[in-house]
Scaffold this active site. Structure first.
Site, PDB file in Angstrom:
ATOM      1  N   HIS A  77      -2.976 -45.305  25.758  1.00  0.00           N
ATOM      2  CA  HIS A  77      -2.809 -46.639  26.333  1.00  0.00           C
ATOM      3  C   HIS A  77      -1.335 -47.026  26.205  1.00  0.00           C
ATOM      4  O   HIS A  77      -0.763 -46.921  25.128  1.00  0.00           O
ATOM      5  CB  HIS A  77      -3.686 -47.648  25.603  1.00  0.00           C
ATOM      6  CG  HIS A  77      -5.145 -47.356  25.729  1.00  0.00           C
ATOM      7  ND1 HIS A  77      -5.787 -46.461  24.910  1.00  0.00           N
ATOM      8  CD2 HIS A  77      -6.079 -47.827  26.592  1.00  0.00           C
ATOM      9  CE1 HIS A  77      -7.067 -46.391  25.253  1.00  0.00           C
ATOM     10  NE2 HIS A  77      -7.274 -47.206  26.276  1.00  0.00           N
ATOM     11  N   ASP A 114     -15.469 -43.840  26.314  1.00  0.00           N
ATOM     12  CA  ASP A 114     -14.368 -44.602  26.903  1.00  0.00           C
ATOM     13  C   ASP A 114     -13.552 -45.351  25.846  1.00  0.00           C
ATOM     14  O   ASP A 114     -13.770 -45.200  24.646  1.00  0.00           O
ATOM     15  CB  ASP A 114     -14.872 -45.541  28.007  1.00  0.00           C
ATOM     16  CG  ASP A 114     -15.629 -46.761  27.497  1.00  0.00           C
ATOM     17  OD1 ASP A 114     -15.669 -47.013  26.275  1.00  0.00           O
ATOM     18  OD2 ASP A 114     -16.191 -47.493  28.334  1.00  0.00           O
ATOM     19  N   SER A 115     -12.628 -46.160  26.288  1.00  0.00           N
ATOM     20  CA  SER A 115     -11.732 -46.894  25.389  1.00  0.00           C
ATOM     21  C   SER A 115     -12.462 -47.862  24.468  1.00  0.00           C
ATOM     22  O   SER A 115     -11.911 -48.309  23.476  1.00  0.00           O
ATOM     23  CB  SER A 115     -10.692 -47.675  26.200  1.00  0.00           C
ATOM     24  OG  SER A 115      -9.917 -46.801  26.968  1.00  0.00           O
TER      25      SER A 115
END
Length: 194
Positions: free
Chosen positions: A63, A106-107
């Site tokens: 990110h 996922d995140s």
């Protein structure tokens, strides 16, 4: 909800046809007498029947540090472990097209299934090493978007490695001025099984 599903289906068909059109422009069509839909189906069948089978191993997502605060990054999952499979063919110009299915964490530590098509223009950089750059059209399901209903995306893709194993990256850009949205680099490894 029904209107959204119909929109998503149309969008998914548009994304698929776009990438099959890109691929068709890079090589001769499977059958010139076929329309785009039948040509896309024939191309899909050829990939599934004749393509090399590979396993995808995911494990890292970055990110952007300028997009997310340190506090937010500490909450996000950057070890996005997952598995998937790819069927890949080389065209007459030695470029690569692939169909893939994958599921990762996922995140937000939730399952994220993906199904897509990718086309990469390949360039050798040594005896065995090659690099590729292209695009992917993908259907993604995330619990934090559209209640988990699959939505289409078009993303850049790049790779480096050999014909049988490579590191592949895709990038999700930031689509708005709001921080904490996009600016994500996703990496995974692909290894041929045939």
């Amino acid at each position: 909800m029904l209107k959204f599903k119909n929109f998503s289906l149309r969008a998914a068909l548009c994304v698929s046809s776009l990438f099959f059109s890109i691929s068709a422009s890079a090589q001769a069509p499977v059958n010139e007498e076929l329309g785009w839909w039948d040509s896309a189906k024939a191309k899909t069948n050829k990939l599934l029947d004749d393509g090399n089978l590979s396993i995808n191993i995911a494990g890292y997502t970055h990110h952007g540090r300028g997009t997310y605060t340190a506090e937010r990054i500490a909450e996000l999952n950057e070890r996005t472990w997952g598995l998937g499979f790819t069927k890949t063919l080389r065209d007459a110009k030695d470029n690569e097209e692939s169909l893939y299915a994958m599921i990762i964490s996922d995140s937000h530590f939730k399952p994220q299934p993906m199904l897509g098509y990718a086309y990469e223009w390949m360039k050798p950089v040594g005896d065995k090493v090659e690099v590729g750059v292209g695009a992917t059209g993908v259907l993604i399901s995330r619990t934090d978007y559209f209640g988990g209903f699959p939505f289409p995306a078009v993303l850049p893709v790049a790779s480096i490695g050999t014909r049988s194993s490579k590191l592949i990256a895709t990038y999700v850009p930031r689509f708005s001025k709001n921080k904490g949205n996009g600016d994500v680099l996703f990496l995974f490894l692909r290894f041929d099984l045939n």
